[in-house]
Design a protein around this motif. Structure first.
Motif, PDB file in Angstrom:
ATOM      1  N   LYS A  26      48.048 -81.411  58.595  1.00  0.00           N
ATOM      2  CA  LYS A  26      47.811 -82.072  57.310  1.00  0.00           C
ATOM      3  C   LYS A  26      46.359 -82.533  57.177  1.00  0.00           C
ATOM      4  CE  LYS A  26      52.461 -83.735  56.292  1.00  0.00           C
ATOM      5  NZ  LYS A  26      53.298 -84.926  56.097  1.00  0.00           N
ATOM      6  N   PHE A  27      45.817 -83.084  58.263  1.00  0.00           N
ATOM      7  CA  PHE A  27      44.444 -83.579  58.203  1.00  0.00           C
ATOM      8  C   PHE A  27      43.454 -82.417  58.087  1.00  0.00           C
ATOM      9  CE2 PHE A  27      40.527 -85.446  59.986  1.00  0.00           C
ATOM     10  CZ  PHE A  27      40.347 -86.427  59.028  1.00  0.00           C
ATOM     11  N   ARG A  28      43.714 -81.338  58.793  1.00  0.00           N
ATOM     12  CA  ARG A  28      42.858 -80.150  58.710  1.00  0.00           C
ATOM     13  C   ARG A  28      42.807 -79.652  57.256  1.00  0.00           C
ATOM     14  NH1 ARG A  28      40.974 -77.076  62.623  1.00  0.00           N
ATOM     15  NH2 ARG A  28      42.353 -78.070  64.125  1.00  0.00           N
ATOM     16  N   LYS A  29      43.954 -79.580  56.613  1.00  0.00           N
ATOM     17  CA  LYS A  29      44.037 -79.147  55.221  1.00  0.00           C
ATOM     18  C   LYS A  29      43.265 -80.105  54.304  1.00  0.00           C
ATOM     19  CE  LYS A  29      47.910 -76.721  53.224  1.00  0.00           C
ATOM     20  NZ  LYS A  29      49.334 -76.712  52.974  1.00  0.00           N
ATOM     21  N   PHE A  30      43.450 -81.407  54.549  1.00  0.00           N
ATOM     22  CA  PHE A  30      42.774 -82.438  53.768  1.00  0.00           C
ATOM     23  C   PHE A  30      41.258 -82.266  53.843  1.00  0.00           C
ATOM     24  CE2 PHE A  30      40.633 -86.549  53.664  1.00  0.00           C
ATOM     25  CZ  PHE A  30      41.088 -87.082  52.472  1.00  0.00           C
ATOM     26  N   ILE A  31      40.734 -82.099  55.046  1.00  0.00           N
ATOM     27  CA  ILE A  31      39.280 -81.965  55.238  1.00  0.00           C
ATOM     28  C   ILE A  31      38.771 -80.645  54.669  1.00  0.00           C
ATOM     29  CG2 ILE A  31      37.445 -81.727  56.991  1.00  0.00           C
ATOM     30  CD1 ILE A  31      38.401 -84.603  56.489  1.00  0.00           C
ATOM     31  N   GLN A  32      39.511 -79.576  54.845  1.00  0.00           N
ATOM     32  CA  GLN A  32      39.077 -78.281  54.308  1.00  0.00           C
ATOM     33  C   GLN A  32      38.883 -78.344  52.801  1.00  0.00           C
ATOM     34  OE1 GLN A  32      42.224 -75.817  55.919  1.00  0.00           O
ATOM     35  NE2 GLN A  32      40.938 -75.133  57.614  1.00  0.00           N
ATOM     36  N   LYS A  33      39.766 -79.043  52.122  1.00  0.00           N
ATOM     37  CA  LYS A  33      39.668 -79.155  50.660  1.00  0.00           C
ATOM     38  C   LYS A  33      38.534 -80.080  50.223  1.00  0.00           C
ATOM     39  CE  LYS A  33      44.469 -78.167  49.613  1.00  0.00           C
ATOM     40  NZ  LYS A  33      45.706 -78.663  49.005  1.00  0.00           N
ATOM     41  N   ARG A  64      35.629 -80.750  52.276  1.00  0.00           N
ATOM     42  CA  ARG A  64      34.532 -80.612  53.237  1.00  0.00           C
ATOM     43  C   ARG A  64      33.166 -80.937  52.625  1.00  0.00           C
ATOM     44  NH1 ARG A  64      35.288 -75.818  56.175  1.00  0.00           N
ATOM     45  NH2 ARG A  64      33.295 -76.237  57.103  1.00  0.00           N
ATOM     46  N   PHE A  65      32.983 -80.647  51.351  1.00  0.00           N
ATOM     47  CA  PHE A  65      31.710 -80.927  50.693  1.00  0.00           C
ATOM     48  C   PHE A  65      31.304 -82.396  50.834  1.00  0.00           C
ATOM     49  CE2 PHE A  65      29.376 -82.414  46.967  1.00  0.00           C
ATOM     50  CZ  PHE A  65      28.242 -81.620  47.047  1.00  0.00           C
ATOM     51  N   PHE A  66      32.261 -83.300  50.770  1.00  0.00           N
ATOM     52  CA  PHE A  66      31.970 -84.730  50.829  1.00  0.00           C
ATOM     53  C   PHE A  66      31.507 -85.192  52.211  1.00  0.00           C
ATOM     54  CE2 PHE A  66      35.136 -84.368  47.406  1.00  0.00           C
ATOM     55  CZ  PHE A  66      34.377 -84.883  46.363  1.00  0.00           C
ATOM     56  N   GLN A 100      38.016 -85.137  66.139  1.00  0.00           N
ATOM     57  CA  GLN A 100      37.745 -83.800  66.673  1.00  0.00           C
ATOM     58  C   GLN A 100      38.169 -82.726  65.682  1.00  0.00           C
ATOM     59  OE1 GLN A 100      35.438 -84.892  68.877  1.00  0.00           O
ATOM     60  NE2 GLN A 100      35.895 -82.903  69.691  1.00  0.00           N
ATOM     61  N   VAL A 101      39.317 -82.914  65.038  1.00  0.00           N
ATOM     62  CA  VAL A 101      39.775 -81.963  64.018  1.00  0.00           C
ATOM     63  C   VAL A 101      38.736 -81.891  62.905  1.00  0.00           C
ATOM     64  CG1 VAL A 101      41.504 -81.553  62.209  1.00  0.00           C
ATOM     65  CG2 VAL A 101      42.244 -82.205  64.503  1.00  0.00           C
ATOM     66  N   MET A 102      38.268 -83.050  62.455  1.00  0.00           N
ATOM     67  CA  MET A 102      37.283 -83.098  61.377  1.00  0.00           C
ATOM     68  C   MET A 102      36.001 -82.360  61.763  1.00  0.00           C
ATOM     69  SD  MET A 102      35.486 -86.400  59.645  1.00  0.00           S
ATOM     70  CE  MET A 102      36.163 -86.582  58.023  1.00  0.00           C
ATOM     71  N   LEU A 103      35.497 -82.620  62.953  1.00  0.00           N
ATOM     72  CA  LEU A 103      34.255 -81.990  63.392  1.00  0.00           C
ATOM     73  C   LEU A 103      34.408 -80.484  63.526  1.00  0.00           C
ATOM     74  CD1 LEU A 103      33.043 -84.618  66.028  1.00  0.00           C
ATOM     75  CD2 LEU A 103      32.390 -84.397  63.618  1.00  0.00           C
ATOM     76  N   GLU A 104      35.582 -80.040  63.972  1.00  0.00           N
ATOM     77  CA  GLU A 104      35.837 -78.601  64.075  1.00  0.00           C
ATOM     78  C   GLU A 104      35.851 -77.947  62.698  1.00  0.00           C
ATOM     79  OE1 GLU A 104      39.483 -77.982  66.226  1.00  0.00           O
ATOM     80  OE2 GLU A 104      38.735 -79.117  67.956  1.00  0.00           O
ATOM     81  N   VAL A 105      36.552 -78.554  61.759  1.00  0.00           N
ATOM     82  CA  VAL A 105      36.631 -77.993  60.408  1.00  0.00           C
ATOM     83  C   VAL A 105      35.244 -77.938  59.768  1.00  0.00           C
ATOM     84  CG1 VAL A 105      37.514 -78.385  58.062  1.00  0.00           C
ATOM     85  CG2 VAL A 105      39.030 -78.657  60.026  1.00  0.00           C
ATOM     86  N   LEU A 106      34.463 -78.963  59.969  1.00  0.00           N
ATOM     87  CA  LEU A 106      33.128 -79.032  59.368  1.00  0.00           C
ATOM     88  C   LEU A 106      32.083 -78.244  60.155  1.00  0.00           C
ATOM     89  CD1 LEU A 106      33.032 -82.822  58.418  1.00  0.00           C
ATOM     90  CD2 LEU A 106      33.586 -80.883  56.931  1.00  0.00           C
ATOM     91  N   SER A 107      32.445 -77.795  61.356  1.00  0.00           N
ATOM     92  CA  SER A 107      31.523 -77.050  62.234  1.00  0.00           C
ATOM     93  C   SER A 107      30.249 -77.835  62.507  1.00  0.00           C
ATOM     94  CB  SER A 107      31.178 -75.681  61.628  1.00  0.00           C
ATOM     95  OG  SER A 107      32.329 -74.920  61.431  1.00  0.00           O
ATOM     96  N   ILE A 108      30.399 -79.124  62.810  1.00  0.00           N
ATOM     97  CA  ILE A 108      29.221 -79.954  63.067  1.00  0.00           C
ATOM     98  C   ILE A 108      29.322 -80.698  64.401  1.00  0.00           C
ATOM     99  CG2 ILE A 108      28.582 -80.236  60.639  1.00  0.00           C
ATOM    100  CD1 ILE A 108      29.908 -82.987  60.714  1.00  0.00           C
ATOM    101  N   SER A 109      30.186 -80.240  65.286  1.00  0.00           N
ATOM    102  CA  SER A 109      30.377 -80.913  66.572  1.00  0.00           C
ATOM    103  C   SER A 109      29.079 -81.071  67.347  1.00  0.00           C
ATOM    104  CB  SER A 109      31.378 -80.134  67.434  1.00  0.00           C
ATOM    105  OG  SER A 109      32.604 -80.054  66.781  1.00  0.00           O
ATOM    106  N   ASP A 110      28.176 -80.113  67.217  1.00  0.00           N
ATOM    107  CA  ASP A 110      26.943 -80.131  67.997  1.00  0.00           C
ATOM    108  C   ASP A 110      25.908 -81.126  67.494  1.00  0.00           C
ATOM    109  OD1 ASP A 110      26.698 -78.572  65.685  1.00  0.00           O
ATOM    110  OD2 ASP A 110      25.132 -77.327  66.555  1.00  0.00           O
TER     111      ASP A 110
END
Length: 75
Positions: free
Chosen positions: A16-23, A25-27, A47-57
């Protein structure tokens, strides 16, 4: 039972959170500092958020101690 601070994020919660962030992500794309509590599921959610946004690094993660589900924060 499991101590609340050690309770993991459920698979359904991750999904659910992955879906929420994907929709939305711009914010979140330009944020470079993220705050989390010491709770396991808080860390897993971030961690889920950082993975979806591809900004972990490039993300800076700060942990706020002594904060719980009731919103109490003692620093």
């Amino acid at each position: 039972g499991i101590v609340d601070s050690e309770r993991p994020l459920t698979r359904e919660g991750q999904k659910k959170f992955r879906k929420f962030i994907q929709k939305r992500r711009f914010f979140f794309q330009n944020i470079d500092v993220f705050y989390q509590s010491e709770l396991l599921r808080s860390k897993q959610t971030l961690q889920v958020m950082l993975e979806v946004l591809s900004i972990s690094d490039r993300a800076s993660i700060k942990t706020i101690k002594n904060i719980g589900p009731e919103g109490d924060c003692i620093q």
